[in-house]
Design an enzyme around this catalytic site. Sequence first.
Site, mmCIF file in Angstrom:
data_model
loop_
_atom_site.group_PDB
_atom_site.id
_atom_site.type_symbol
_atom_site.label_atom_id
_atom_site.label_comp_id
_atom_site.label_asym_id
_atom_site.label_seq_id
_atom_site.Cartn_x
_atom_site.Cartn_y
_atom_site.Cartn_z
ATOM 1 N N SER A 1 7.288 -1.260 0.439
ATOM 2 C CA SER A 1 7.251 -1.614 -1.243
ATOM 3 C C SER A 1 8.591 -1.560 -1.806
ATOM 4 C CB SER A 1 5.983 -0.970 -1.824
ATOM 5 O OG SER A 1 6.109 0.461 -1.913
ATOM 6 N N HIS B 1 2.751 -3.133 -4.021
ATOM 7 C CA HIS B 1 2.469 -1.820 -3.358
ATOM 8 C C HIS B 1 2.509 -2.054 -1.743
ATOM 9 C CE1 HIS B 1 -1.680 -2.480 -1.679
ATOM 10 N NE2 HIS B 1 -1.809 -3.380 -2.853
ATOM 11 N N CYS B 2 2.531 -1.019 -1.167
ATOM 12 C CA CYS B 2 2.345 -0.918 0.319
ATOM 13 C C CYS B 2 1.415 0.207 0.600
ATOM 14 C CB CYS B 2 3.535 -0.624 1.035
ATOM 15 S SG CYS B 2 4.519 0.709 0.808
ATOM 16 N N TRP B 3 1.399 0.986 1.718
ATOM 17 C CA TRP B 3 0.680 1.689 2.202
ATOM 18 C C TRP B 3 0.552 3.118 1.317
ATOM 19 C CZ3 TRP B 3 -4.020 3.381 3.588
ATOM 20 C CH2 TRP B 3 -4.380 4.544 4.111
ATOM 21 N N TYR C 1 -1.201 2.046 -1.728
ATOM 22 C CA TYR C 1 -2.637 1.832 -1.556
ATOM 23 C C TYR C 1 -3.578 3.024 -1.269
ATOM 24 C CZ TYR C 1 -7.054 0.088 0.760
ATOM 25 O OH TYR C 1 -8.018 -0.266 1.319
#
Length: 342
Positions: A101, A93-95, A122
């Site tokens: 991601s 995952h990323c932001w 996130y």
Amino acid sequence: MVHSIGIQEFLQRAKQLPVLDVRAPKEYAAGHIPAAHSFPIFDDAQRAKVGTAYKQQGHDPAVLIGLDLFGPRMSGFVKEAGKLAKNKEVLVHCWRGGMRSGAMAWLLGFSGFEVYLLKGGYKAFRRLVQAEFEKPRRLVILSGHTGSGKTDLLPYLHQHGQQSIDLEKLASHKGSAFGSIGMPLQPSTEHFENLLGTELLQLDAQLPLWLEDESITIGKVQLPKPLFDQMQAAPTIMLQVPHKLRVQKLAQEYCRTDEAILATAILKIKKRLGGLATKEALAAISDGDMEKMVEIALTYYDKAYTYDLAKKQHVLPLELPGIDPEENAALVVAFAKKHNLL
């Protein structure tokens, strides 16, 4: 192969599979999914460089800069992921589930990994934990003057089929001027919320939940206001332990602490203690008389606790003969049942 999944499935799989948080180290440090490994696609400076390019030059030039930074490190990412995921299954995952991601998921998927990519990133996790704080819960609050052993008995409630969360453990602080002694560094408020939300997700919201009475701030972190408001309105069991036993308990705990640390804690409450009491407390520390130091400090803390307790509407006093946490847990549960709190 890459699979895009929602936050609930993501957290279920996180119980068995490694989670790769590809955000920059600074983002991870501010707060992250508790199970996640920091696996940044860009370091802080690189992220700033790409972000600046995006603002000043637009999408396409920023992507090219990102690819220039990402390309030389691709084999390293695959090797590092292989060390974390022995069976080549990972969660990423990323932001907000965007390019970072997506790029990492493509690379690992291309390299033979089974990749589960978090929809919404996130931010989806943050929305989930915030929703947990809004849920109405059947709270039972444990209160009592400093040294009553409230925190110590929380784990023993589980022996009686009760749910509890140790807020001070999650906050890495015991909630007073002495609260940081012997504790790890505090998390950010954001990460404290992540830790707390993760604990709440594992509990049954329909069953009672025991929490220790706290101010809205625990050291430098802040309790989520929706949960704090529920705590303020919840029935509160006030533990009443003999003063002498509280002094002995605290003195025993602090006798292993460096004198300079104790002196610093006393100086934090100097204005409230007054000059003479502060001087006497510092002298007691120097003489190794921990009971005298505790007696002086408790004159302030007992007054403060009594003042805060007066703001509550539903307080039930319970006299306890000692401070054995296992015995007190049994007495507290029986008392709660008697008063229909469970």
